[in-house]
Structure formats: structure tokens, C-alpha cells
Design a protein around this motif. Structure first.
Motif, PDB file in Angstrom:
ATOM      1  N   MET A 188       4.710  10.361  33.475  1.00 11.88           N
ATOM      2  CA  MET A 188       3.588   9.753  32.756  1.00 11.88           C
ATOM      3  C   MET A 188       4.068   8.702  31.757  1.00 11.88           C
ATOM      4  SD  MET A 188       1.226  13.108  32.043  1.00 11.88           S
ATOM      5  CE  MET A 188       0.357  13.946  33.359  1.00 11.88           C
ATOM      6  N   GLU A 189       5.168   9.029  31.067  1.00 13.48           N
ATOM      7  CA  GLU A 189       5.687   8.091  30.073  1.00 13.48           C
ATOM      8  C   GLU A 189       6.245   6.840  30.742  1.00 13.48           C
ATOM      9  OE1 GLU A 189       8.539  10.376  27.944  1.00 13.48           O
ATOM     10  OE2 GLU A 189       7.048  11.347  26.644  1.00 13.48           O
ATOM     11  N   GLN A 190       7.037   7.029  31.794  1.00 15.43           N
ATOM     12  CA  GLN A 190       7.639   5.887  32.473  1.00 15.43           C
ATOM     13  C   GLN A 190       6.594   5.043  33.201  1.00 15.43           C
ATOM     14  OE1 GLN A 190      10.885   4.993  32.103  1.00 15.43           O
ATOM     15  NE2 GLN A 190      10.907   6.685  30.632  1.00 15.43           N
ATOM     16  N   GLY A 191       5.514   5.690  33.611  1.00  7.74           N
ATOM     17  CA  GLY A 191       4.431   4.956  34.256  1.00  7.74           C
ATOM     18  C   GLY A 191       3.506   4.272  33.274  1.00  7.74           C
ATOM     19  N   MET A 192       3.805   4.418  31.977  1.00  5.48           N
ATOM     20  CA  MET A 192       3.035   3.792  30.896  1.00  5.48           C
ATOM     21  C   MET A 192       1.558   4.180  30.931  1.00  5.48           C
ATOM     22  SD  MET A 192       4.728   0.000  30.587  1.00  5.48           S
ATOM     23  CE  MET A 192       6.475  -0.191  30.236  1.00  5.48           C
ATOM     24  N   ILE A 193       1.304   5.412  31.377  1.00  5.11           N
ATOM     25  CA  ILE A 193      -0.076   5.896  31.408  1.00  5.11           C
ATOM     26  C   ILE A 193      -0.625   6.014  29.995  1.00  5.11           C
ATOM     27  CG2 ILE A 193      -1.545   7.849  32.072  1.00  5.11           C
ATOM     28  CD1 ILE A 193       0.401   8.374  34.371  1.00  5.11           C
ATOM     29  N   ALA A 194       0.207   6.547  29.081  1.00  5.47           N
ATOM     30  CA  ALA A 194      -0.228   6.698  27.693  1.00  5.47           C
ATOM     31  C   ALA A 194      -0.523   5.340  27.059  1.00  5.47           C
ATOM     32  CB  ALA A 194       0.838   7.436  26.890  1.00  5.47           C
ATOM     33  N   ASP A 195       0.301   4.346  27.354  1.00  8.41           N
ATOM     34  CA  ASP A 195       0.080   3.009  26.791  1.00  8.41           C
ATOM     35  C   ASP A 195      -1.236   2.410  27.282  1.00  8.41           C
ATOM     36  OD1 ASP A 195       2.923   2.190  25.512  1.00  8.41           O
ATOM     37  OD2 ASP A 195       3.226   3.393  27.297  1.00  8.41           O
ATOM     38  N   THR A 196      -1.550   2.663  28.541  1.00  6.87           N
ATOM     39  CA  THR A 196      -2.805   2.159  29.103  1.00  6.87           C
ATOM     40  C   THR A 196      -4.007   2.783  28.399  1.00  6.87           C
ATOM     41  OG1 THR A 196      -1.724   1.910  31.252  1.00  6.87           O
ATOM     42  CG2 THR A 196      -4.129   1.901  31.227  1.00  6.87           C
ATOM     43  N   ILE A 197      -3.915   4.097  28.156  1.00  2.00           N
ATOM     44  CA  ILE A 197      -5.010   4.789  27.467  1.00  2.00           C
ATOM     45  C   ILE A 197      -5.165   4.260  26.046  1.00  2.00           C
ATOM     46  CG2 ILE A 197      -5.787   7.027  26.593  1.00  2.00           C
ATOM     47  CD1 ILE A 197      -4.392   8.319  28.970  1.00  2.00           C
ATOM     48  N   LEU A 198      -4.051   4.058  25.363  1.00  2.00           N
ATOM     49  CA  LEU A 198      -4.107   3.556  23.988  1.00  2.00           C
ATOM     50  C   LEU A 198      -4.718   2.157  23.923  1.00  2.00           C
ATOM     51  CD1 LEU A 198      -0.817   4.665  22.189  1.00  2.00           C
ATOM     52  CD2 LEU A 198      -3.164   5.179  21.538  1.00  2.00           C
ATOM     53  N   HIS A 199      -4.378   1.328  24.881  1.00  2.00           N
ATOM     54  CA  HIS A 199      -4.942  -0.025  24.900  1.00  2.00           C
ATOM     55  C   HIS A 199      -6.457   0.025  25.088  1.00  2.00           C
ATOM     56  CE1 HIS A 199      -5.342  -4.312  25.637  1.00  2.00           C
ATOM     57  NE2 HIS A 199      -5.968  -4.040  26.775  1.00  2.00           N
ATOM     58  N   MET A 224      -5.058  11.976  25.280  1.00  2.00           N
ATOM     59  CA  MET A 224      -3.655  11.614  25.101  1.00  2.00           C
ATOM     60  C   MET A 224      -2.753  12.843  25.069  1.00  2.00           C
ATOM     61  SD  MET A 224      -3.105   8.318  24.827  1.00  2.00           S
ATOM     62  CE  MET A 224      -1.549   8.356  23.952  1.00  2.00           C
ATOM     63  N   SER A 225      -3.267  13.940  24.535  1.00  2.00           N
ATOM     64  CA  SER A 225      -2.451  15.147  24.394  1.00  2.00           C
ATOM     65  C   SER A 225      -2.044  15.728  25.737  1.00  2.00           C
ATOM     66  CB  SER A 225      -3.210  16.202  23.572  1.00  2.00           C
ATOM     67  OG  SER A 225      -3.391  15.771  22.241  1.00  2.00           O
ATOM     68  N   PHE A 226      -2.843  15.490  26.772  1.00  2.00           N
ATOM     69  CA  PHE A 226      -2.463  15.958  28.099  1.00  2.00           C
ATOM     70  C   PHE A 226      -1.237  15.209  28.613  1.00  2.00           C
ATOM     71  CE2 PHE A 226      -6.791  17.702  28.297  1.00  2.00           C
ATOM     72  CZ  PHE A 226      -6.528  18.928  28.884  1.00  2.00           C
ATOM     73  N   PHE A 227      -1.134  13.939  28.241  1.00  2.00           N
ATOM     74  CA  PHE A 227      -0.021  13.123  28.709  1.00  2.00           C
ATOM     75  C   PHE A 227       1.185  13.199  27.779  1.00  2.00           C
ATOM     76  CE2 PHE A 227      -3.940  11.046  30.233  1.00  2.00           C
ATOM     77  CZ  PHE A 227      -3.730  11.174  31.596  1.00  2.00           C
TER      78      PHE A 227
END
Length: 316
Positions: A188-199, A224-227
Motif C-alpha cells: 500500500m505504501e509503495q503503491g502510494m495509495i495513502a498519498d492518493t487518499i490524502l490528496h 487512512m488507518s486501514f492503509f
């Protein structure tokens, strides 16, 4: 717990729910509240009264919920969410000594061992909070405490090493599960999923009224907490972006910190990528679906409680 007439879920719930509500309503948690407050640019004592309300209220709710379930199971074991594993759990954990355990009293050696066990946790808290200890030192501390307890209990070399190996064997499956959960987080981190959600969160929160802002931010932190199950990791990731947005909505940054930690604590009661949950369930031999069957009503109650508290906090 089992010898007293309860089920494995009760034992697991005492640990996981207790730890979860401690994070949810944390007042001075250095890995959640303090890091988040620093990232938000405010003293960690800001908003401490509201967090005390969350802590005490959440604790009372969780105690009542777990005790109600425990009493119901003791009165009628068929109402346990793991009733089909009732016999298997008793055989595994009690090993046919349930009557002996039920009638036994603590010996002097056992009392001393429990005191050492408690002191070990006290030393761990001191080391982590003030000396910068982490996994290696904590592991060494517990390993040393185990040896001391074994010597005091006069287990002997063969029994002491045998008990250690048996314990390590039980934790091997837990280690594999934790490693798998961590692998999911890395993807999830390397796929930048969290960054996408934050944006997306940054664009959707702008211009919202106070109540809508804080509640939407709570749900963003839930997602976000799930990721990012790590409380410190989520704080460092989300606070520098979301906290400044609170200024435009006339919401105190301390409320943003409170919403973040309550969301993280709530989600980590069930998060399948959180090592504490998957590890605790594996040790207690409780499947994830059975845990969800037990915990989901409590999650609903806590969610309502949290949203009411942070909403009232916004209006004050």
C-alpha cells in the motif's frame, strides 16, 4: 479465563479492546498524541480534556460491553461466538487441568513471578518513554525476565528451555501472520495509495463548515488507518497536510489530533493489517470472522460516541 467459565474471545477482548480504547482516548501517548501534536504544530496538552472524556467514556462503554458478553457466555456457553470451538479451546489451553486450575491458589513463587512480570512492563514503559528503547531492547528485557522467573520457579534447565521452545513454537504462526500483514502495508505504501487518499482529502475538505469538516476528517482518518495502521506513521503522514486545513474551517488543530487518534484507535480494533490484532487473534485461536461477529456492535457504539464528542467539542 477459560477455567473461570468464559470463552477465548473474552480473553482476547480484554487485551485488544483494552489496548484499543487506550489509543482511542489517549492523553499523552508518545507514539500517537505527542507525535501528532508536534506534526500539527501545537502542544500535546491542547485538547487533553476532550481526550479524557473520550478515554473515560470509551473505557466505560468497553468494560460494560465485554462484561455483558462474558456474563452471557458463562451463563450459556452456546451463546459464545466461538461455541463450536469451545471444547477445542479448553483442550488446548487448559490441557485437561481445568479442575485443578479452578481450585488452585497462588503460591509464594507464583506471586513473586507475577510481581517480576509486572515490574518488567514497568521497566519497559520507562525504557520506551524516556530511554528510546525499541524492539531489540524490549525483546532482551522480556527474555531476561523469563530466565529470572524460570530460575525463581526452579524449573530446571530442561523444563525452562522446553517451555521457551514451546512458547516460540506457538508464536511461529503469529510471526508469519504479522509478516504477511506487514507485507500488505508495504504494498500500500509503495503503491502510494495513502498519498492518493490524502490528496483527495485535501481537495474535499476545503471550504466545509466546522461540523462537517471535523466529521469528514474523522472518516478520512478511519480510511487512512486501514492503509497505515501505525499510529505514529499515520500522524507523520496525515497531520502536516490535514492540520493546516483546520485553520480555514475555524476548527482547532487539537480537534484534528483528537479525531485522528480516535479514528486510528477505533480501526485498529479490527484492522487485518495491524500486527496486534492478527497476532492477538492467532495466539487466542480466534478466527477473524468470529472476532468481527463479537466486535461489530461495539464499533457502532464507539463510532456514535466519538462523533458526538468531537462534534460537541467543535461547537464549544
Amino acid at each position: 479465563i477459560l477455567a473461570a467459565g468464559y470463552d477465548a474471545v473474552t480473553g482476547v477482548a480484554i487485551i485488544l479492546v483494552g489496548a484499543g480504547v487506550g489509543v482511542l482516548g489517549s492523553t499523552i501517548n508518545p507514539f500517537a498524541t505527542v507525535i501528532a501534536a508536534n506534526a500539527a504544530g501545537i502542544p500535546f496538552t491542547d485538547g487533553i480534556v476532550l481526550r479524557f472524556i473520550l478515554l473515560i467514556g470509551g473505557l466505560l462503554i468497553c468494560i460494560a460491553y465485554v462484561m455483558r458478553y462474558a456474563h452471557r457466555v458463562k451463563a450459556d456457553p452456546s451463546r459464545s461466538v466461538v461455541s463450536k470451538q469451545w471444547a477445542a479451546h479448553r483442550k488446548l489451553f487448559l490441557q485437561g487441568h481445568d479442575e485443578e486450575i479452578h481450585s488452585a491458589s497462588l503460591t509464594t513463587i507464583q506471586i513473586i513471578s507475577l510481581i517480576i512480570f509486572g515490574l518488567t512492563f514497568a521497566v519497559m514503559i520507562w525504557g520506551v518513554s524516556s530511554q528510546g528503547w525499541w524492539m531489540a531492547r524490549m525483546g532482551a528485557l522480556f527474555f531476561g525476565a523469563a530466565i529470572v522467573i524460570g530460575l525463581i520457579a526452579r524449573l530446571g534447565e530442561k523444563k525452562l528451555t522446553g517451555s521457551f521452545v514451546d512458547g516460540a513454537r506457538d508464536l511461529l504462526g503469529v510471526a508469519l501472520v504479522v509478516g504477511l500483514a506487514r507485507g500488505i502495508v508495504v504494498i500500500m505504501e509503495q503503491g502510494m495509495i495513502a498519498d492518493t487518499i490524502l490528496h483527495s482529502a485535501e481537495t474535499s475538505l476545503g471550504g466545509l463548515p466546522e461540523l462537517a469538516f471535523i466529521n469528514l476528517m474523522f472518516w478520512i482518518e478511519v480510511g487512512m488507518s486501514f492503509f497505515v495502521p501505525s499510529s505514529s506513521g499515520l500522524a507523520v503522514l496525515s497531520m502536516p497536510i490535514l492540520a493546516p486545513l483546520a485553520d480555514f474551517a475555524n476548527v482547532g488543530r487539537d480537534l484534528v489530533v483528537t479525531a485522528y487518534q480516535s479514528a486510528n484507535g477505533l480501526v485498529n480494533l479490527i484492522n487485518p493489517t495491524f500486527a496486534v490484532v492478527v497476532g492477538g487473534l492467532a495466539i487466542g485461536r480466534v478466527s477473524y470472522d468470529r472476532w468481527l461477529a463479537f466486535i461489530w456492535p461495539l464499533l457502532l457504539i464507539l463510532t456514535v460516541f466519538i462523533t458526538v464528542v468531537i462534534s460537541v467539542g467543535t461547537l464549544l
